[in-house]
Write a protein that holds these residues in place. Structure first.
Motif, PDB file in Angstrom:
ATOM      1  N   ILE A 174       0.839  -1.200   0.000  1.00 34.39           N
ATOM      2  CA  ILE A 174       0.000   0.000   0.000  1.00 34.39           C
ATOM      3  C   ILE A 174       0.874   1.249   0.000  1.00 34.39           C
ATOM      4  O   ILE A 174       0.596   2.232  -0.699  1.00 34.39           O
ATOM      5  N   GLY A 175       1.955   1.205   0.775  1.00 35.84           N
ATOM      6  CA  GLY A 175       2.869   2.345   0.825  1.00 35.84           C
ATOM      7  C   GLY A 175       3.530   2.636  -0.516  1.00 35.84           C
ATOM      8  O   GLY A 175       3.866   3.789  -0.814  1.00 35.84           O
ATOM      9  N   LEU A 176       3.701   1.622  -1.342  1.00 30.74           N
ATOM     10  CA  LEU A 176       4.259   1.818  -2.681  1.00 30.74           C
ATOM     11  C   LEU A 176       3.234   2.407  -3.650  1.00 30.74           C
ATOM     12  O   LEU A 176       3.597   2.837  -4.748  1.00 30.74           O
ATOM     13  N   GLY A 177       1.975   2.392  -3.249  1.00 25.86           N
ATOM     14  CA  GLY A 177       0.925   2.940  -4.101  1.00 25.86           C
ATOM     15  C   GLY A 177      -0.024   1.914  -4.686  1.00 25.86           C
ATOM     16  O   GLY A 177      -0.923   2.264  -5.450  1.00 25.86           O
ATOM     17  N   HIS A 178       0.147   0.647  -4.337  1.00 23.14           N
ATOM     18  CA  HIS A 178      -0.738  -0.395  -4.866  1.00 23.14           C
ATOM     19  C   HIS A 178      -2.105  -0.307  -4.198  1.00 23.14           C
ATOM     20  O   HIS A 178      -2.213  -0.044  -2.998  1.00 23.14           O
ATOM     21  N   ARG A 179      -3.146  -0.556  -4.984  1.00 23.11           N
ATOM     22  CA  ARG A 179      -4.512  -0.592  -4.465  1.00 23.11           C
ATOM     23  C   ARG A 179      -5.168  -1.943  -4.771  1.00 23.11           C
ATOM     24  O   ARG A 179      -5.795  -2.517  -3.889  1.00 23.11           O
ATOM     25  N   PRO A 237      -4.770  -7.582 -10.571  1.00 21.22           N
ATOM     26  CA  PRO A 237      -4.064  -6.875  -9.493  1.00 21.22           C
ATOM     27  C   PRO A 237      -2.708  -6.358  -9.965  1.00 21.22           C
ATOM     28  O   PRO A 237      -2.113  -6.903 -10.896  1.00 21.22           O
ATOM     29  N   THR A 238      -2.240  -5.326  -9.295  1.00 24.01           N
ATOM     30  CA  THR A 238      -0.892  -4.808  -9.576  1.00 24.01           C
ATOM     31  C   THR A 238       0.134  -5.402  -8.622  1.00 24.01           C
ATOM     32  O   THR A 238       1.336  -5.203  -8.801  1.00 24.01           O
ATOM     33  N   VAL A 266       3.907  -6.199 -12.297  1.00 22.14           N
ATOM     34  CA  VAL A 266       3.293  -6.833 -11.128  1.00 22.14           C
ATOM     35  C   VAL A 266       4.345  -6.988 -10.039  1.00 22.14           C
ATOM     36  O   VAL A 266       5.430  -7.518 -10.293  1.00 22.14           O
ATOM     37  N   SER A 267       4.034  -6.536  -8.829  1.00 24.12           N
ATOM     38  CA  SER A 267       4.902  -6.791  -7.671  1.00 24.12           C
ATOM     39  C   SER A 267       4.498  -8.120  -7.046  1.00 24.12           C
ATOM     40  O   SER A 267       3.315  -8.469  -7.018  1.00 24.12           O
ATOM     41  N   VAL A 268       5.489  -8.852  -6.546  1.00 32.51           N
ATOM     42  CA  VAL A 268       5.241 -10.148  -5.926  1.00 32.51           C
ATOM     43  C   VAL A 268       5.961 -10.203  -4.582  1.00 32.51           C
ATOM     44  O   VAL A 268       7.144  -9.854  -4.487  1.00 32.51           O
ATOM     45  N   VAL A 269       5.251 -10.656  -3.547  1.00 28.99           N
ATOM     46  CA  VAL A 269       5.838 -10.799  -2.213  1.00 28.99           C
ATOM     47  C   VAL A 269       5.558 -12.212  -1.701  1.00 28.99           C
ATOM     48  O   VAL A 269       4.460 -12.742  -1.890  1.00 28.99           O
ATOM     49  N   PRO A 330       6.660   0.552  -7.077  1.00 27.62           N
ATOM     50  CA  PRO A 330       5.376   1.237  -7.266  1.00 27.62           C
ATOM     51  C   PRO A 330       4.677   0.750  -8.534  1.00 27.62           C
ATOM     52  O   PRO A 330       5.333   0.341  -9.495  1.00 27.62           O
ATOM     53  N   PRO A 331       3.346   0.772  -8.541  1.00 27.49           N
ATOM     54  CA  PRO A 331       2.625   0.317  -9.729  1.00 27.49           C
ATOM     55  C   PRO A 331       2.724   1.319 -10.864  1.00 27.49           C
ATOM     56  O   PRO A 331       3.015   2.494 -10.651  1.00 27.49           O
ATOM     57  N   LEU A 332       2.484   0.827 -12.090  1.00 23.17           N
ATOM     58  CA  LEU A 332       2.414   1.726 -13.223  1.00 23.17           C
ATOM     59  C   LEU A 332       1.191   2.633 -13.065  1.00 23.17           C
ATOM     60  O   LEU A 332       0.139   2.219 -12.576  1.00 23.17           O
TER      61      LEU A 332
END
Length: 334
Positions: A174-179, A237-238, A266-269, A330-332
Motif C-alpha cells: 500500500i505504501g508503494l501505491g498499490h490498491r 491486481p498490480t 506486477v509486484s510479488v511478495v 510502485p505500480p504503473l
C-alpha cells in the motif's frame, strides 16, 4: 582390534573412572588440567562412549524426536538449524521423521519415537491428531514449532507472528501505491492468520473493495495456477502477496509466462525468507519469520521441561521482519 574402554582412558590420563565420566558428561566440577588430560587420552585412544550403556545408567537416550509436517518444505531448514544448534550444545541428538510419508502409508506418527524412547518430541509444522499428541505429552515433554493450531495442555507452541508479518507485507505494498492487491491464501491456522491480517489491513486503509483472495495449496504449482487466474482478470491486481515463498516462485513463473515483468507490471511478495528467496535470480521480497530463532526457542522450551521448569503450555511468538528485495516497486500509473 579391541575397542578402548573408559578404564583405558582413566589409566592413560592417570585419573579415576568416575572423573572420566564427569568430563564426558560436561561437568564443571573438574579441574582444567584433569579435564585436559582426560580429553587428550580420549583423542589418543580413539575412545567413543557406549551410548546404550550410558542410556541405561542415566535412564535417558539423549535423543529428541523431530516430526516434520513435510520434509520437502525449504522453510524448515533454518528452523532445524536453530533447533539442532542448541540441542547439540546440550549433548542431544535429533531423530527426524516425515509426517507426510507416514500419513500416506497410514502409519502412526508418534509411536515410533516412543518405541525409540526419545527424551522429548518437537513437532514442526501442522500438528498431527491432537488427541494422539496429548497422549504423547503425558509421557514425554512435547513442543510444537512453527504451527498455530491449538495445542494440548502442557505443550508449548513456538512460532512466528503471522498476523504481524502479513500486515508488514500489505502495508509495504500500500505504501508503494498499490490498491488492487491479491493474496494467494493458504490452509491451516497459519494460512488463516495471514489471510485475516491481509484483509484487516486492507480494510483499515479503506481498500476492502480492491482486495482479492484466492485459495491455494501452498505449492509452487498452486501459486502458478492461482496467479494465472488472477492476472487473466480484466481488473488484474498490480501486486500479489503469496502465503509462502514456494507459491511466490510459482507466481513469478506465471507473470513471466504471461508476458509481464516483475516488478514493472506486477509486484510479488512471499513469506518465510527461505533460501530460494535469496537466490540472486529470484531476489524475492518476503517476510523473515525468524525461523532460526523459532527453532532455538523451541529447543530452549524443551530443555526447560527436561529440568522440570515447563509449567503450563504457552504460546511464544517471534517477531517477523520484512526483507525488501527486487520483486516490489510502485505500480504503473493508469
Amino acid at each position: 582390534m579391541r575397542q578402548p574402554t573408559i578404564r583405558d582412558v582413566a589409566e592413560q590420563a592417570g585419573v579415576s573412572k568416575s572423573l572420566v565420566s564427569l568430563v564426558l558428561r560436561g561437568s564443571d566440577q573438574v579441574r582444567p588440567e584433569k579435564r585436559e588430560a582426560v580429553l587428550r587420552a580420549v583423542q589418543e585412544l580413539g575412545y567413543r562412549p557406549n551410548a546404550a550403556a550410558r542410556s541405561l545408567s542415566e535412564q535417558r537416550t539423549r535423543t529428541v524426536g523431530v516430526l516434520l509436517n513435510d520434509l520437502r518444505n525449504p522453510w524448515f531448514v533454518d528452523l532445524l538449524d536453530g533447533l539442532n544448534s542448541l540441542l547439540h550444545d546440550n549433548g542431544l541428538q535429533m531423530l527426524l521423521a516425515d509426517a507426510r510419508l507416514n500419513r500416506r502409508t497410514g502409519q502412526d506418527l508418534t509411536g515410533p519415537f516412543l518405541d525409540l524412547r526419545v527424551d522429548g518430541l518437537v513437532v514442526v509444522g501442522t500438528l498431527p491428531d491432537q488427541a494422539a499428541l496429548g497422549a504423547v505429552a503425558e509421557r514425554i515433554p512435547v513442543v510444537v514449532a512453527g504451527a498455530r493450531e491449538q495445542a494440548p495442555p502442557g505443550v508449548d507452541v513456538v512460532a512466528g507472528d503471522d498476523g504481524t508479518g502479513a500486515r508488514l507485507v500489505t502495508e509495504h505494498l500500500i505504501g508503494l501505491g498499490h490498491r488492487r492487491i491479491a493474496h494467494i491464501a493458504g490452509y491451516g491456522a497459519v494460512g488463516e492468520l495471514r489471510r485475516r491480517s491481509f484483509e484487516a489491513t486492507m480494510r483499515a486503509h479503506g481498500l476492502v473493495d480492491e482486495e482479492l483472495v484466492e485459495p491455494s495449496d501452498m505449492t509452487e504449482e498452486g501459486g502458478y495456477r492461482t496467479t494465472v487466474r488472477l492476472l487473466s482478470r480484466p481488473d488484474r491486481p498490480t501486486a500479489v502477496f503469496a502465503v509462502n515463498d514456494m507459491a511466490s516462485v510459482g507466481a513469478l513463473s506465471a507473470v513471466e509466462e504471461l508476458g509481464l515483468r516483475v516488478p514493472h507490471d506486477v509486484s510479488v511478495v512471499g513469506y518465510d525468507n527461505t533460501n530460494i528467496s535469496r537466490l540472486r535470480h529470484v531476489w524475492l521480497t518476503t517476510v523473515d519469520n525468524a525461523s532460526h530463532e523459532v527453532g532455538r526457542r523451541a529447543a530452549r522450551r524443551l530443555l526447560d521441561r527436561f529440568e522440570g521448569r515447563g509449567g503450563a503450555g504457552q504460546l511464544h511468538l517471534a517477531a517477523p521482519t520484512l526483507e525488501i528485495r527486487g520483486t516490489t516497486a510502485p505500480p504503473l500509473t493508469d
